[in-house]
Design a protein around this motif. Structure first.
Motif, PDB file in Angstrom:
ATOM      1  N   GLU A  86       6.967  10.077  34.848  1.00 18.58           N
ATOM      2  CA  GLU A  86       8.394  10.269  35.141  1.00 18.58           C
ATOM      3  C   GLU A  86       8.769   9.512  36.411  1.00 18.58           C
ATOM      4  O   GLU A  86       9.264  10.057  37.391  1.00 18.58           O
ATOM      5  N   VAL A  87       8.492   8.203  36.367  1.00 19.05           N
ATOM      6  CA  VAL A  87       8.743   7.332  37.512  1.00 19.05           C
ATOM      7  C   VAL A  87       9.912   6.395  37.207  1.00 19.05           C
ATOM      8  O   VAL A  87      10.081   5.941  36.081  1.00 19.05           O
ATOM      9  N   TYR A  88      10.691   6.126  38.228  1.00 19.94           N
ATOM     10  CA  TYR A  88      11.819   5.199  38.135  1.00 19.94           C
ATOM     11  C   TYR A  88      11.655   4.168  39.255  1.00 19.94           C
ATOM     12  O   TYR A  88      12.263   4.282  40.321  1.00 19.94           O
ATOM     13  N   PRO A  89      10.811   3.158  39.068  1.00 21.50           N
ATOM     14  CA  PRO A  89      10.523   2.219  40.150  1.00 21.50           C
ATOM     15  C   PRO A  89      11.685   1.273  40.409  1.00 21.50           C
ATOM     16  O   PRO A  89      12.600   1.134  39.585  1.00 21.50           O
ATOM     17  N   ALA A  90      11.621   0.591  41.552  1.00 22.03           N
ATOM     18  CA  ALA A  90      12.643  -0.392  41.902  1.00 22.03           C
ATOM     19  C   ALA A  90      11.999  -1.573  42.596  1.00 22.03           C
ATOM     20  O   ALA A  90      10.995  -1.428  43.309  1.00 22.03           O
ATOM     21  N   ALA A  91      12.580  -2.748  42.376  1.00 19.66           N
ATOM     22  CA  ALA A  91      12.192  -3.935  43.129  1.00 19.66           C
ATOM     23  C   ALA A  91      13.064  -3.993  44.376  1.00 19.66           C
ATOM     24  O   ALA A  91      14.293  -4.035  44.292  1.00 19.66           O
ATOM     25  N   PHE A  92      12.418  -3.970  45.551  1.00 23.70           N
ATOM     26  CA  PHE A  92      13.145  -3.923  46.819  1.00 23.70           C
ATOM     27  C   PHE A  92      12.364  -4.705  47.856  1.00 23.70           C
ATOM     28  O   PHE A  92      11.146  -4.492  47.995  1.00 23.70           O
ATOM     29  N   ASP A  93      13.039  -5.584  48.546  1.00 22.38           N
ATOM     30  CA  ASP A  93      12.407  -6.397  49.583  1.00 22.38           C
ATOM     31  C   ASP A  93      11.191  -7.139  49.015  1.00 22.38           C
ATOM     32  O   ASP A  93      10.138  -7.237  49.654  1.00 22.38           O
ATOM     33  N   ARG A  94      11.332  -7.633  47.782  1.00 23.11           N
ATOM     34  CA  ARG A  94      10.299  -8.410  47.082  1.00 23.11           C
ATOM     35  C   ARG A  94       9.022  -7.603  46.846  1.00 23.11           C
ATOM     36  O   ARG A  94       7.935  -8.166  46.710  1.00 23.11           O
ATOM     37  N   LYS A  95       9.154  -6.313  46.794  1.00 17.83           N
ATOM     38  CA  LYS A  95       8.013  -5.435  46.540  1.00 17.83           C
ATOM     39  C   LYS A  95       8.386  -4.424  45.467  1.00 17.83           C
ATOM     40  O   LYS A  95       9.553  -4.239  45.135  1.00 17.83           O
ATOM     41  N   VAL A  96       7.373  -3.754  44.936  1.00 14.48           N
ATOM     42  CA  VAL A  96       7.568  -2.677  43.968  1.00 14.48           C
ATOM     43  C   VAL A  96       7.535  -1.342  44.715  1.00 14.48           C
ATOM     44  O   VAL A  96       6.566  -1.050  45.420  1.00 14.48           O
ATOM     45  N   TYR A  97       8.593  -0.558  44.557  1.00  7.51           N
ATOM     46  CA  TYR A  97       8.674   0.753  45.202  1.00  7.51           C
ATOM     47  C   TYR A  97       8.638   1.850  44.143  1.00  7.51           C
ATOM     48  O   TYR A  97       9.314   1.774  43.122  1.00  7.51           O
ATOM     49  N   VAL A  98       7.826   2.878  44.425  1.00 13.82           N
ATOM     50  CA  VAL A  98       7.765   4.081  43.601  1.00 13.82           C
ATOM     51  C   VAL A  98       7.874   5.276  44.536  1.00 13.82           C
ATOM     52  O   VAL A  98       7.192   5.325  45.565  1.00 13.82           O
ATOM     53  N   ALA A  99       8.712   6.222  44.205  1.00 16.47           N
ATOM     54  CA  ALA A  99       8.850   7.420  45.047  1.00 16.47           C
ATOM     55  C   ALA A  99       9.241   8.607  44.176  1.00 16.47           C
ATOM     56  O   ALA A  99      10.000   8.466  43.213  1.00 16.47           O
ATOM     57  N   GLY A 100       8.700   9.771  44.512  1.00 18.60           N
ATOM     58  CA  GLY A 100       9.150  11.003  43.885  1.00 18.60           C
ATOM     59  C   GLY A 100       8.931  11.091  42.394  1.00 18.60           C
ATOM     60  O   GLY A 100       9.879  11.136  41.625  1.00 18.60           O
ATOM     61  N   ALA A 101       7.701  11.117  41.951  1.00 25.76           N
ATOM     62  CA  ALA A 101       7.362  11.248  40.540  1.00 25.76           C
ATOM     63  C   ALA A 101       6.640  12.565  40.310  1.00 25.76           C
ATOM     64  O   ALA A 101       6.412  13.338  41.237  1.00 25.76           O
ATOM     65  N   PHE A 102       6.287  12.843  39.061  1.00 29.04           N
ATOM     66  CA  PHE A 102       5.304  13.878  38.762  1.00 29.04           C
ATOM     67  C   PHE A 102       3.937  13.257  39.052  1.00 29.04           C
ATOM     68  O   PHE A 102       3.534  12.283  38.402  1.00 29.04           O
ATOM     69  N   GLU A 103       3.222  13.810  40.016  1.00 27.64           N
ATOM     70  CA  GLU A 103       1.948  13.258  40.431  1.00 27.64           C
ATOM     71  C   GLU A 103       0.815  14.214  40.073  1.00 27.64           C
ATOM     72  O   GLU A 103       0.943  15.424  40.237  1.00 27.64           O
ATOM     73  N   LYS A 104      -0.290  13.649  39.587  1.00 32.34           N
ATOM     74  CA  LYS A 104      -1.440  14.483  39.258  1.00 32.34           C
ATOM     75  C   LYS A 104      -2.045  15.048  40.532  1.00 32.34           C
ATOM     76  O   LYS A 104      -2.315  14.322  41.491  1.00 32.34           O
ATOM     77  N   MET A 105      -2.217  16.376  40.554  1.00 36.34           N
ATOM     78  CA  MET A 105      -2.705  17.073  41.741  1.00 36.34           C
ATOM     79  C   MET A 105      -3.927  17.917  41.401  1.00 36.34           C
ATOM     80  O   MET A 105      -4.228  18.166  40.231  1.00 36.34           O
ATOM     81  N   SER A 106      -4.604  18.373  42.425  1.00 34.64           N
ATOM     82  CA  SER A 106      -5.692  19.327  42.234  1.00 34.64           C
ATOM     83  C   SER A 106      -5.114  20.639  41.720  1.00 34.64           C
ATOM     84  O   SER A 106      -3.936  20.940  41.945  1.00 34.64           O
ATOM     85  N   PRO A 107      -5.906  21.446  41.012  1.00 34.78           N
ATOM     86  CA  PRO A 107      -5.380  22.666  40.388  1.00 34.78           C
ATOM     87  C   PRO A 107      -4.640  23.596  41.350  1.00 34.78           C
ATOM     88  O   PRO A 107      -3.631  24.205  40.971  1.00 34.78           O
ATOM     89  N   GLU A 108      -5.100  23.681  42.596  1.00 28.21           N
ATOM     90  CA  GLU A 108      -4.449  24.618  43.526  1.00 28.21           C
ATOM     91  C   GLU A 108      -3.064  24.135  43.962  1.00 28.21           C
ATOM     92  O   GLU A 108      -2.250  24.932  44.451  1.00 28.21           O
ATOM     93  N   HIS A 109      -2.756  22.843  43.759  1.00 27.23           N
ATOM     94  CA  HIS A 109      -1.456  22.321  44.151  1.00 27.23           C
ATOM     95  C   HIS A 109      -0.552  22.018  42.955  1.00 27.23           C
ATOM     96  O   HIS A 109       0.625  21.720  43.131  1.00 27.23           O
ATOM     97  N   ALA A 110      -1.099  22.062  41.746  1.00 26.46           N
ATOM     98  CA  ALA A 110      -0.310  21.758  40.549  1.00 26.46           C
ATOM     99  C   ALA A 110       0.631  22.913  40.215  1.00 26.46           C
ATOM    100  O   ALA A 110       0.309  24.081  40.420  1.00 26.46           O
ATOM    101  N   VAL A 111       1.810  22.566  39.684  1.00 23.49           N
ATOM    102  CA  VAL A 111       2.787  23.594  39.295  1.00 23.49           C
ATOM    103  C   VAL A 111       3.136  23.515  37.806  1.00 23.49           C
ATOM    104  O   VAL A 111       3.703  24.445  37.251  1.00 23.49           O
ATOM    105  N   LEU A 112       2.809  22.380  37.156  1.00 24.54           N
ATOM    106  CA  LEU A 112       3.079  22.206  35.730  1.00 24.54           C
ATOM    107  C   LEU A 112       1.902  21.429  35.147  1.00 24.54           C
ATOM    108  O   LEU A 112       1.770  20.236  35.378  1.00 24.54           O
ATOM    109  N   ALA A 113       1.022  22.174  34.394  1.00 20.73           N
ATOM    110  CA  ALA A 113      -0.245  21.575  33.933  1.00 20.73           C
ATOM    111  C   ALA A 113      -0.984  21.029  35.154  1.00 20.73           C
ATOM    112  O   ALA A 113      -1.274  21.771  36.077  1.00 20.73           O
ATOM    113  N   HIS A 114      -1.254  19.710  35.184  1.00 22.98           N
ATOM    114  CA  HIS A 114      -1.961  19.146  36.342  1.00 22.98           C
ATOM    115  C   HIS A 114      -1.011  18.416  37.294  1.00 22.98           C
ATOM    116  O   HIS A 114      -1.441  17.583  38.093  1.00 22.98           O
TER     117      HIS A 114
END
Length: 353
Positions: free
Chosen positions: A50-78
């Motif tokens: 669930e990422v919506y990347p952008a090209a900015f300053d000639r680079k690839v930016y990714v921010a604020g996605a569903f990120e895979k976490m360790s079980p103690e930090h996960a809130v939806l599956a992993h």
């Protein structure tokens, strides 16, 4: 001059004319698309979907996605909503850590406009509610390393589409709160002079579509309608900012949601997605079946025609991101299974050969 000479002269003129017509026809013919070639890039710092990347300053930016976490930090599956910003330098082919978001988000819409990167709406997530839709807008100015506060959306919006048309940021569709419940919306807002203003609504209230801008025309494709048993859409809509109106164009070959898109050589390339389908089993009970897609579909704006590419993605994926940098399309993240599992750190570059 005798008749024989006239005949030879006429034949010569005809041959020259036919040759000229042949050359003109060749010049006017749109060349066949080249073969798609995939090249693996440095993998994402973490599996993301669930990422919506952008090209900015000639680079690839990714921010604020569903990120895979360790079980103690996960809130939806992993998964958990991420506060991270990841930045990829296409020159040295390395990922770097960017500025941390003020709050965790998933389905956060990134869109660059001139010297500003906007991070719009999306959801926060806890173990009690993984879909807390937000109206916040964060901004990152070129050359700075801290997210600032931008003008909040008039309503909370997530799973929307984002584009820059005639120099203005647009947000449309997705999900919002209606009478306290999360519902699809067709709302459309444009940011002008620091204020969000209403624009012509999407023809269908839906979420999880994808969009691109070509020559200040905004193309919105696919998505789903949750109110219709998560029905996928195959619609292609084009927005004309001068007329403030939407036009229905040729339908996609495959209805899909959670898909991604990018532009290369004036053609729109659409990738993957997922589908939820309810069926009735032998006991008369309704069951949900899911699948993800690996298809690539190409749209030619000049002819209003879709083509299914013979080459597929390297795997089925939904919730992936796509963007064009330096005449290459980059695909990143996503999940090989529908929903909250199978999250990937895949990062690939698509070239035409």
């Amino acid at each position: 001059m005798n008749k024989k000479f006239y005949a030879i002269l006429i034949a010569s003129f005809c041959a020259i004319a036919l040759q000229a017509c042949s050359v003109d026809s060749t010049l006017g013919t749109v060349p066949e698309p080249k073969n798609i070639h995939w090249q693996s890039q440095t993998r994402l710092p973490a599996p993301l979907q669930e990422v919506y990347p952008a090209a900015f300053d000639r680079k690839v930016y990714v921010a604020g996605a569903f990120e895979k976490m360790s079980p103690e930090h996960a809130v939806l599956a992993h998964l958990a909503a991420s506060k991270h910003t990841y930045v990829y330098d296409t020159q040295n082919k390395k990922w770097m850590s960017g500025p941390v978001l003020p709050e965790s988000r998933h389905h956060l819409g990134l869109i660059a406009n001139d010297n500003m990167l906007y991070a719009i709406g999306g959801f926060n997530a806890t173990s009690h509610d993984a879909w807390q839709v937000k109206r916040t807008v964060y901004t990152l100015q070129k050359g700075h390393n801290t997210w600032g506060a931008g003008p909040d959306l008039p309503i909370p919006m997530g799973e929307s589409v984002y584009g820059v048309v005639n120099g203005h940021v647009h947000v449309a569709g997705g999900r919002t709160l209606i009478n306290g419940k999360l519902r699809d919306t067709n709302a459309h807002w444009v940011l002008k002079a620091g204020r969000w203003q209403q624009a012509a609504p999407l023809p269908i209230a839906s979420n999880s579509a994808t969009s691109v801008v070509i020559k200040d025309q905004w193309y919105v494709m696919g998505g789903r309608v949750n109110a219709l048993d998560f029905k996928n859409l195959d619609n292609l809509w084009r927005y004309d900012a001068q007329q403030d109106s939407w036009e229905n164009l040729a339908n996609m070959p495959q209805a899909s949601a959670g898909l991604a898109s990018a532009v290369l050589n004036g053609q729109i390339y659409v990738f993957g997605g997922e589908e939820y389908t309810y069926i009735t089993n032998n006991q008369g009970e309704r069951e949900m079946k899911t699948r993800t897609f690996d298809g690539i579909w190409r749209y030619d704006p000049d002819s209003n025609l879709w083509h299914t590419e013979p080459t597929t993605m390297t795997s089925t994926r939904h919730g992936l991101g796509a963007l064009t940098v330096n005449n290459h399309i980059y695909l990143l993240g996503g999940a090989t299974q529908a929903g909250a599992t199978g999250t990937s750190a895949t990062f690939e570059r698509m070239s035409l050969q």
